[in-house]
Design a protein around this motif. Structure first.
Motif, PDB file in Angstrom:
ATOM      1  N   THR A  91     -88.160-103.202  45.564  1.00 11.70           N
ATOM      2  CA  THR A  91     -88.428-102.853  44.162  1.00 11.70           C
ATOM      3  C   THR A  91     -89.817-103.286  43.699  1.00 11.70           C
ATOM      4  O   THR A  91     -90.364-102.680  42.772  1.00 11.70           O
ATOM      5  CB  THR A  91     -87.356-103.454  43.231  1.00 11.70           C
ATOM      6  N   ASN A  92     -90.408-104.305  44.342  1.00 11.90           N
ATOM      7  CA  ASN A  92     -91.769-104.694  43.959  1.00 11.90           C
ATOM      8  C   ASN A  92     -92.817-103.735  44.522  1.00 11.90           C
ATOM      9  O   ASN A  92     -94.014-103.911  44.289  1.00 11.90           O
ATOM     10  CB  ASN A  92     -92.074-106.129  44.393  1.00 11.90           C
ATOM     11  N   GLN A  93     -92.357-102.730  45.244  1.00 17.40           N
ATOM     12  CA  GLN A  93     -93.246-101.677  45.749  1.00 17.40           C
ATOM     13  C   GLN A  93     -93.085-100.373  44.976  1.00 17.40           C
ATOM     14  O   GLN A  93     -93.587 -99.337  45.399  1.00 17.40           O
ATOM     15  CB  GLN A  93     -92.950-101.405  47.234  1.00 17.40           C
ATOM     16  N   ALA A 254     -97.269-103.400  47.929  1.00 18.85           N
ATOM     17  CA  ALA A 254     -96.977-104.240  46.765  1.00 18.85           C
ATOM     18  C   ALA A 254     -98.228-104.621  45.989  1.00 18.85           C
ATOM     19  O   ALA A 254     -98.217-104.652  44.752  1.00 18.85           O
ATOM     20  CB  ALA A 254     -96.215-105.488  47.203  1.00 18.85           C
ATOM     21  N   LYS A 258     -98.831-103.758  42.070  1.00 17.58           N
ATOM     22  CA  LYS A 258     -99.112-104.819  41.099  1.00 17.58           C
ATOM     23  C   LYS A 258    -100.375-104.512  40.304  1.00 17.58           C
ATOM     24  O   LYS A 258    -100.430-104.718  39.079  1.00 17.58           O
ATOM     25  CB  LYS A 258     -99.244-106.153  41.831  1.00 17.58           C
TER      26      LYS A 258
END
Length: 399
Positions: A91-93, A254, A258
């Motif tokens: 999910t952080n990607q 990621a 971000k």
């Protein structure tokens, strides 16, 4: 010193929006106009998706969310990529934005420095070059074959320099509907493997809109070695008839995700909370309506291709996907319209077609390749048949 930013002088307003606005103005003035400029399905958003949005409202899910998407939507996107594309993300990607256009723009703003080059094959979606310019980069246009609307590996390789940072890749294509087979895509990814400085921004918005047993694939799926330098972009606008809901998303490294979230945090912040919950249902709920809608689109495609190829001076290839055709109007150049205007370009052709017959289409040079024009067949069969009849009449009256 002028008040407006110098950067605005480098870009043009969207040609598709301009055509749509012109058609609306003529309609408001009482003209009988058939607008085929906008890339928007005429199907209604499916009921289960609308119900999910209503439930979200009733449940009070109307507050700010995480900047780049609620956890539930990110999880649904992770599952979608795994289920449909064989791509594994965390999910952080995952990034969620206000439409696919914002995803692309965020990525360009987050990565481009002055002098960085972005390769864009023709014919291209009108916004790609201008977004690159606004982000401070330099678009490098690679012309596709005029019959297939696809670039060759050799042309891609020749365009890459030490300053190349991105390739923007769109298949199926807006405006041509052309889609690359797995073999054709592998030939391009083989080139990219030789140039480790080049990342791939793949716009898969029309993934589900393919016909005649065509099999869709995406670059990181075809060549896993490109996974760490690919941003796979998609959205719910086209296949789910959710253009106005404004939800686009992407999977990628990621650190890039971000950085894109940082850009979004200082521009729009989160996408609409209600639309996000609707998108969860779109990606996770029934997909049964997609094949049914595609059958309708395919019938419209076949109708438009057949009728346009009967118009004097028009040649229309059969596209593999999306809901556009991109016929050549080269056979009309040099002829005189009923108004007395000599048609010297595709821009002249579409202007005269609109003024004479009330058919609004977009000139191909706006997409970087002409003399062509784009027709969206995401409208009723009756309207398409009438528009093609008028186009045949217009072409037949050229002298």
């Amino acid at each position: 010193m002028g008040f407006l930013a110098d950067a605005l002088a480098r870009v043009q307003p969207s040609a598709t929006i301009a055509v749509t606005n012109k058609a609306r103005e003529l309609k408001a003035a009482g003209r009988d106009v058939i607008g085929l400029g906008a890339g928007e399905p005429d199907f209604d958003t499916p009921d289960n998706i609308k119900a999910a949005a209503i439930k979200a409202i009733n449940d009070g899910k109307t507050k700010y969310t995480a900047v780049d998407g609620i956890p539930e939507l990110k999880a649904a996107i992770v599952e979608k990529f795994k289920r449909e594309n064989g791509l594994t993300y965390q999910t952080n990607q995952i990034s969620v934005s206000t439409g696919g256009k914002q995803v692309l723009y965020n990525a360009l703003v987050a990565t481009l420095n002055p002098g960085d080059e972005v390769i864009i094959p023709t014919p291209y979606w009108v916004s790609y070059p201008d977004m690159v310019l606004l982000a401070g980069g330099e678009p490098v246009i690679v012309e596709a074959d005029k019959s297939t609307f696809k670039i060759t590996p050799e042309a891609l390789d020749a365009a890459i320099t030490s300053r190349t940072k991105w390739l923007i890749f769109n298949s199926p294509s807006n405006p041509s509907g052309a889609a690359y087979t797995e073999e054709e895509l592998k030939a391009l990814t083989d080139v990219l493997l030789k140039h480790p400085q080049v990342w791939v921004m793949t716009d898969d918005m029309y993934e589900h809109l393919v016909y005649d047993d065509f099999k869709f694939t995406t670059p990181a799926q075809v060549e896993p070695a490109l996974y760490e330098r690919t941003l796979t972009v998609n959205g719910v606008s086209k296949a789910y008839a959710m253009t106005g809901w404004r939800i686009g998303y992407a999977g990628g490294p990621a650190d890039l995700i971000k950085a894109m979230a940082k850009v979004q945090s200082q521009s729009t912040s989160n996408p609409c909370s209600i639309a996000q919950w609707a998108a969860v249902e779109a990606l996770s709920g029934t997909q049964d309506f997609i094949p049914a809608n595609n059958e309708v689109f395919k019938g419209r495609r076949d109708l438009v291709v057949s009728m346009l190829n009967q118009a004097a001076g028009i040649t229309c290839p059969v596209p593999e996907g999306a809901f556009y055709v991109f016929p050549s109007c080269a056979g009309t150049i040099g002829k005189t319209a009923p108004s007395g205007k000599v048609i010297e370009s595709d821009a002249d052709f579409v202007t005269e077609l609109l003024e004479t017959e009330g058919v609004a289409v977009v000139h191909g040079s706006a997409f970087g390749l002409g003399p062509n024009f784009r027709i969206s067949y995401a409208t009723s069969t009756e309207a398409l048949e009438e528009a093609c009849t008028r186009t045949q009449r217009f072409c037949g009256n050229l002298k």
